[in-house]
Write a protein that holds these residues in place. Structure first.
Motif, PDB file in Angstrom:
ATOM      1  N   ALA A  52     -10.767  -1.348   5.466  1.00  0.00           N
ATOM      2  CA  ALA A  52     -10.689  -0.030   6.107  1.00  0.00           C
ATOM      3  C   ALA A  52     -11.946   0.266   6.916  1.00  0.00           C
ATOM      4  N   ARG A  53     -13.110  -0.043   6.358  1.00  0.00           N
ATOM      5  CA  ARG A  53     -14.364   0.202   7.093  1.00  0.00           C
ATOM      6  C   ARG A  53     -14.438  -0.622   8.366  1.00  0.00           C
ATOM      7  N   ARG A  54     -14.030  -1.892   8.296  1.00  0.00           N
ATOM      8  CA  ARG A  54     -14.046  -2.740   9.503  1.00  0.00           C
ATOM      9  C   ARG A  54     -13.120  -2.166  10.570  1.00  0.00           C
ATOM     10  N   ALA A  55     -11.956  -1.696  10.164  1.00  0.00           N
ATOM     11  CA  ALA A  55     -11.003  -1.124  11.117  1.00  0.00           C
ATOM     12  C   ALA A  55     -11.575   0.131  11.775  1.00  0.00           C
ATOM     13  N   VAL A  56     -12.214   0.989  11.007  1.00  0.00           N
ATOM     14  CA  VAL A  56     -12.776   2.236  11.532  1.00  0.00           C
ATOM     15  C   VAL A  56     -13.936   1.961  12.483  1.00  0.00           C
ATOM     16  N   GLU A  57     -14.752   0.962  12.198  1.00  0.00           N
ATOM     17  CA  GLU A  57     -15.889   0.644  13.064  1.00  0.00           C
ATOM     18  C   GLU A  57     -15.457   0.329  14.493  1.00  0.00           C
ATOM     19  N   ARG A  58     -14.224  -0.130  14.667  1.00  0.00           N
ATOM     20  CA  ARG A  58     -13.723  -0.525  15.987  1.00  0.00           C
ATOM     21  C   ARG A  58     -12.978   0.596  16.704  1.00  0.00           C
ATOM     22  N   THR A  59     -12.923   1.786  16.118  1.00  0.00           N
ATOM     23  CA  THR A  59     -12.163   2.879  16.727  1.00  0.00           C
ATOM     24  C   THR A  59     -13.056   4.072  17.058  1.00  0.00           C
ATOM     25  N   LYS A  60     -12.547   4.935  17.916  1.00  0.00           N
ATOM     26  CA  LYS A  60     -13.285   6.144  18.283  1.00  0.00           C
ATOM     27  C   LYS A  60     -12.897   7.326  17.413  1.00  0.00           C
ATOM     28  N   ARG A  61     -11.825   7.191  16.663  1.00  0.00           N
ATOM     29  CA  ARG A  61     -11.378   8.248  15.747  1.00  0.00           C
ATOM     30  C   ARG A  61     -11.324   7.690  14.342  1.00  0.00           C
ATOM     31  N   ILE A  62     -11.499   8.563  13.378  1.00  0.00           N
ATOM     32  CA  ILE A  62     -11.462   8.147  11.982  1.00  0.00           C
ATOM     33  C   ILE A  62     -10.158   8.615  11.360  1.00  0.00           C
ATOM     34  N   TYR A  63      -9.382   7.667  10.867  1.00  0.00           N
ATOM     35  CA  TYR A  63      -8.136   7.969  10.165  1.00  0.00           C
ATOM     36  C   TYR A  63      -8.216   7.388   8.759  1.00  0.00           C
ATOM     37  N   MET A  64      -9.327   7.620   8.075  1.00  0.00           N
ATOM     38  CA  MET A  64      -9.533   7.012   6.778  1.00  0.00           C
ATOM     39  C   MET A  64     -10.255   7.970   5.848  1.00  0.00           C
ATOM     40  N   VAL A  65      -9.846   7.950   4.578  1.00  0.00           N
ATOM     41  CA  VAL A  65     -10.539   8.693   3.539  1.00  0.00           C
ATOM     42  C   VAL A  65     -10.886   7.689   2.445  1.00  0.00           C
ATOM     43  N   GLU A  66     -12.171   7.569   2.128  1.00  0.00           N
ATOM     44  CA  GLU A  66     -12.585   6.678   1.046  1.00  0.00           C
ATOM     45  C   GLU A  66     -12.244   7.334  -0.282  1.00  0.00           C
ATOM     46  N   LEU A  67     -11.502   6.600  -1.117  1.00  0.00           N
ATOM     47  CA  LEU A  67     -11.041   7.136  -2.394  1.00  0.00           C
ATOM     48  C   LEU A  67     -11.920   6.696  -3.551  1.00  0.00           C
ATOM     49  N   THR A  68     -12.263   5.410  -3.578  1.00  0.00           N
ATOM     50  CA  THR A  68     -13.100   4.830  -4.631  1.00  0.00           C
ATOM     51  C   THR A  68     -14.013   3.801  -3.980  1.00  0.00           C
ATOM     52  N   HIS A  69     -14.745   3.065  -4.794  1.00  0.00           N
ATOM     53  CA  HIS A  69     -15.597   1.997  -4.260  1.00  0.00           C
ATOM     54  C   HIS A  69     -14.769   0.807  -3.778  1.00  0.00           C
ATOM     55  N   GLN A  70     -13.476   0.800  -4.095  1.00  0.00           N
ATOM     56  CA  GLN A  70     -12.618  -0.322  -3.717  1.00  0.00           C
ATOM     57  C   GLN A  70     -11.475   0.047  -2.780  1.00  0.00           C
ATOM     58  N   TRP A  71     -11.092   1.321  -2.757  1.00  0.00           N
ATOM     59  CA  TRP A  71      -9.883   1.716  -2.026  1.00  0.00           C
ATOM     60  C   TRP A  71     -10.135   2.860  -1.047  1.00  0.00           C
ATOM     61  N   ALA A  72      -9.319   2.854   0.018  1.00  0.00           N
ATOM     62  CA  ALA A  72      -9.346   3.928   1.014  1.00  0.00           C
ATOM     63  C   ALA A  72      -7.902   4.263   1.382  1.00  0.00           C
ATOM     64  N   LEU A  73      -7.713   5.444   1.942  1.00  0.00           N
ATOM     65  CA  LEU A  73      -6.416   5.864   2.439  1.00  0.00           C
ATOM     66  C   LEU A  73      -6.446   5.771   3.959  1.00  0.00           C
ATOM     67  N   ASP A  74      -5.597   4.903   4.523  1.00  0.00           N
ATOM     68  CA  ASP A  74      -5.449   4.787   5.966  1.00  0.00           C
ATOM     69  C   ASP A  74      -4.453   5.856   6.388  1.00  0.00           C
ATOM     70  N   CYS A  75      -4.928   6.876   7.086  1.00  0.00           N
ATOM     71  CA  CYS A  75      -4.108   8.039   7.444  1.00  0.00           C
ATOM     72  C   CYS A  75      -3.466   7.897   8.822  1.00  0.00           C
ATOM     73  N   SER A  76      -3.680   6.763   9.494  1.00  0.00           N
ATOM     74  CA  SER A  76      -3.201   6.620  10.869  1.00  0.00           C
ATOM     75  C   SER A  76      -1.676   6.697  10.986  1.00  0.00           C
ATOM     76  N   ARG A  77      -0.964   6.353   9.912  1.00  0.00           N
ATOM     77  CA  ARG A  77       0.501   6.430   9.939  1.00  0.00           C
ATOM     78  C   ARG A  77       1.029   7.397   8.882  1.00  0.00           C
ATOM     79  N   GLY A  78       0.192   8.299   8.441  1.00  0.00           N
ATOM     80  CA  GLY A  78       0.600   9.289   7.447  1.00  0.00           C
ATOM     81  C   GLY A  78       1.131  10.542   8.118  1.00  0.00           C
TER      82      GLY A  78
END
Length: 141
Positions: A52-78
Motif C-alpha cells: 500500500a505504501r509503495r502504491a501511494v508513493e506513486r500517486t498524487k492522491r491518497i486512497y489509503m488508511v493504515e490499519l495496523t503495522h501489517q495492513w492498510a485499507l485501499d479506499c480507491s475502489r471503496g
C-alpha cells in the motif's frame, strides 16, 4: 456526480462527490451532521502495508488508511467516503475498530459542507503540498 447514503445504526446521512476547492473531487454532505456523531464507514480492500505504501508513493492522491503495522485499507475502489480530502483544520476524524474505518463528525457540520480529515503523516518522500487553505494550514501533509 456520485451520491451515497450511510446509516450509523440510528440515522442516515447522504453525501455527494463533486469538485473540491481543496483537490480533485471531495465528499460533501447533503445532511446536517451533529458533532461527535458517526457518519459512516470507509470501505475498500485490505492490502499488505508495504504494498500500500509503495502504491501511494506513486500517486498524487491518497486512497489509503493504515490499519495496523501489517495492513492498510485501499479506499480507491471503496465507497464515496474514501474520497475525503485533507484539511489542517478538519471537520471529521477517523476511528479504526477491528480493521474497520469509521468516520465521525468532529464539529457540527452544515449541509453542503465538504467533509475533511487530517491525513497526518504521508508516505510520500518530502511529504505532499497542502492546498486546504485553512487559516492554520501547515503547507504540507
Amino acid at each position: 456526480m456520485r451520491k451515497g447514503t450511510h446509516t450509523n445504526g440510528l440515522e442516515s446521512y447522504s453525501f455527494t462527490l463533486r469538485k473540491s476547492a481543496i483537490q480533485g473531487h471531495g465528499v460533501f454532505t447533503l445532511s446536517n451532521l451533529p458533532a461527535r456523531r458517526k457518519i459512516g464507514e470507509i470501505t475498500g480492500t485490505l492490502v499488505r502495508l508495504p504494498q500500500a505504501r509503495r502504491a501511494v508513493e506513486r500517486t498524487k492522491r491518497i486512497y489509503m488508511v493504515e490499519l495496523t503495522h501489517q495492513w492498510a485499507l485501499d479506499c480507491s475502489r471503496g465507497n464515496e467516503l474514501g474520497h475525503i480530502n485533507h484539511s489542517c483544520e478538519p471537520n471529521c476524524y477517523l476511528r479504526i475498530i477491528r480493521m474497520r474505518v469509521e468516520m465521525y463528525a468532529l464539529v457540527d457540520i452544515p449541509a453542503g459542507a465538504e467533509l475533511t480529515i487530517d491525513y497526518g503523516e504521508t508516505p510520500h518522500i518530502d511529504g505532499m503540498k497542502c492546498s486546504c487553505n485553512a487559516t492554520a494550514c501547515r503547507g504540507h501533509v
